[in-house]
Scaffold this active site. Sequence first.
Site, PDB file in Angstrom:
ATOM      1  N   ASP A  34       3.684 -30.012   4.826  1.00 24.02           N
ATOM      2  CA  ASP A  34       2.762 -30.615   3.866  1.00 24.02           C
ATOM      3  C   ASP A  34       3.153 -30.233   2.443  1.00 24.02           C
ATOM      4  O   ASP A  34       4.031 -29.397   2.234  1.00 24.02           O
ATOM      5  CB  ASP A  34       1.303 -30.221   4.175  1.00 24.02           C
TER       6      ASP A  34
ATOM      7  N   ASN B   3     -11.553 -23.909   7.846  1.00 23.83           N
ATOM      8  CA  ASN B   3     -12.369 -25.007   8.388  1.00 23.83           C
ATOM      9  C   ASN B   3     -11.654 -25.700   9.548  1.00 23.83           C
ATOM     10  O   ASN B   3     -12.055 -26.783   9.969  1.00 23.83           O
ATOM     11  CB  ASN B   3     -12.695 -26.007   7.276  1.00 23.83           C
TER      12      ASN B   3
ATOM     13  N   HIS C 166      -8.485 -26.760   9.508  1.00 23.65           N
ATOM     14  CA  HIS C 166      -7.450 -27.744   9.150  1.00 23.65           C
ATOM     15  C   HIS C 166      -6.065 -27.296   9.606  1.00 23.65           C
ATOM     16  O   HIS C 166      -5.779 -26.108   9.718  1.00 23.65           O
ATOM     17  CB  HIS C 166      -7.495 -28.117   7.658  1.00 23.65           C
TER      18      HIS C 166
HETATM   19  C1  GLP Z   1      -3.082 -24.355   3.679  1.00 24.37           C
HETATM   20  C2  GLP Z   1      -1.821 -25.147   4.075  1.00 24.37           C
HETATM   21  C3  GLP Z   1      -1.541 -25.045   5.539  1.00 24.37           C
HETATM   22  C4  GLP Z   1      -1.754 -23.608   5.953  1.00 24.37           C
HETATM   23  C5  GLP Z   1      -3.241 -23.317   5.930  1.00 24.37           C
HETATM   24  C6  GLP Z   1      -3.607 -21.870   6.149  1.00 24.37           C
HETATM   25  O1  GLP Z   1      -3.972 -25.076   2.909  1.00 24.37           O
HETATM   26  N1  GLP Z   1      -1.829 -26.515   3.699  1.00 24.37           N
HETATM   27  O2  GLP Z   1      -0.238 -25.491   5.828  1.00 24.37           O
HETATM   28  O3  GLP Z   1      -1.268 -23.413   7.244  1.00 24.37           O
HETATM   29  O4  GLP Z   1      -3.832 -23.820   4.760  1.00 24.37           O
HETATM   30  O5  GLP Z   1      -3.282 -21.110   5.039  1.00 24.37           O
HETATM   31  P1  GLP Z   1      -3.258 -19.527   5.047  1.00 24.37           P
HETATM   32  O6  GLP Z   1      -2.143 -19.133   5.943  1.00 24.37           O
HETATM   33  O7  GLP Z   1      -3.004 -19.140   3.608  1.00 24.37           O
HETATM   34  O8  GLP Z   1      -4.578 -19.068   5.553  1.00 24.37           O
END
Ligand code: GLP
Length: 241
Positions: A67, A136, A138
């Site tokens: 992404d 959340n 995602h």
């Molecule tokens: C972000 C990214 C994701 C990532 C997720 C978790 O917004 N777009 O690719 O895996 O959220 O992030 P983190 O590892 O900082 O908790």
Amino acid sequence: MKIVVKDDRQQFDHAAALEIVHLIHAKPHAVIGLATGNTPKGLYKVLGEMCKKKEVDFSEVITLNLDEYLGIDPDNPGSCRCYLQERFYDHVNTKQENTYYLNSHPHDYEKECKRYDQLIEDLGGIDLLILGIGHNGHLGFNEPSTPFGSTVHVCPLTDRTRTANIWSFGSKDKVPTEGITMGIKSIMNCKKLMMLANGEAKADIVHKALYDKITEKTPASILQLHNDVVIILDEDAARFI
Ligand code: GLP
């Protein structure tokens, strides 16, 4: 679904790295999708160290990012592209021509999504996709209620996601309001998935995603339906499992 729980961050990073290393040993030209975020930082560090010691060779590996933020320059230090450059590509022997990115500033958003869908197809699909999980639920930038049938698409970022990513940009007003991401269908089409989560703050959502009902409201719940997924957790994130 294979769930691996590790006692500490070091073991967590190492277990995740070994999944990649074993894949590359079996398939030197593997296609690997890369997530960003806090969670895989240690994994990329370990891979860099292993590459230096010649325990793994990335010279034939093909990589692409999961992404990207939209509306920023590719050299914006908060971009996923810069993150991967600094934390991964600068430390391994991938070839530049084998690394692919989503464009953070395309003229035509729709064309960019189609280009990336086509690229994934032309590469013969993704052998292993590294995923984190948002608070959340995602995956990538697929926020709650993203259709399970989605391919690469542009998506608005929720307030919570933008807040969670302040660390990449310095202040909230600099965090973009939109992202571009492989969709849920793109993710499910990958041959293997590796989802990583660490820290107590992820414990609730990890439990919900893995054991609660499969719903678009919790994008990561779809992982329950994939036939080759490994979930790597540290003890804190595995608290309710
Ligand atoms: C972000 C990214 C994701 C990532 C997720 C978790 O917004 N777009 O690719 O895996 O959220 O992030 P983190 O590892 O900082 O908790």
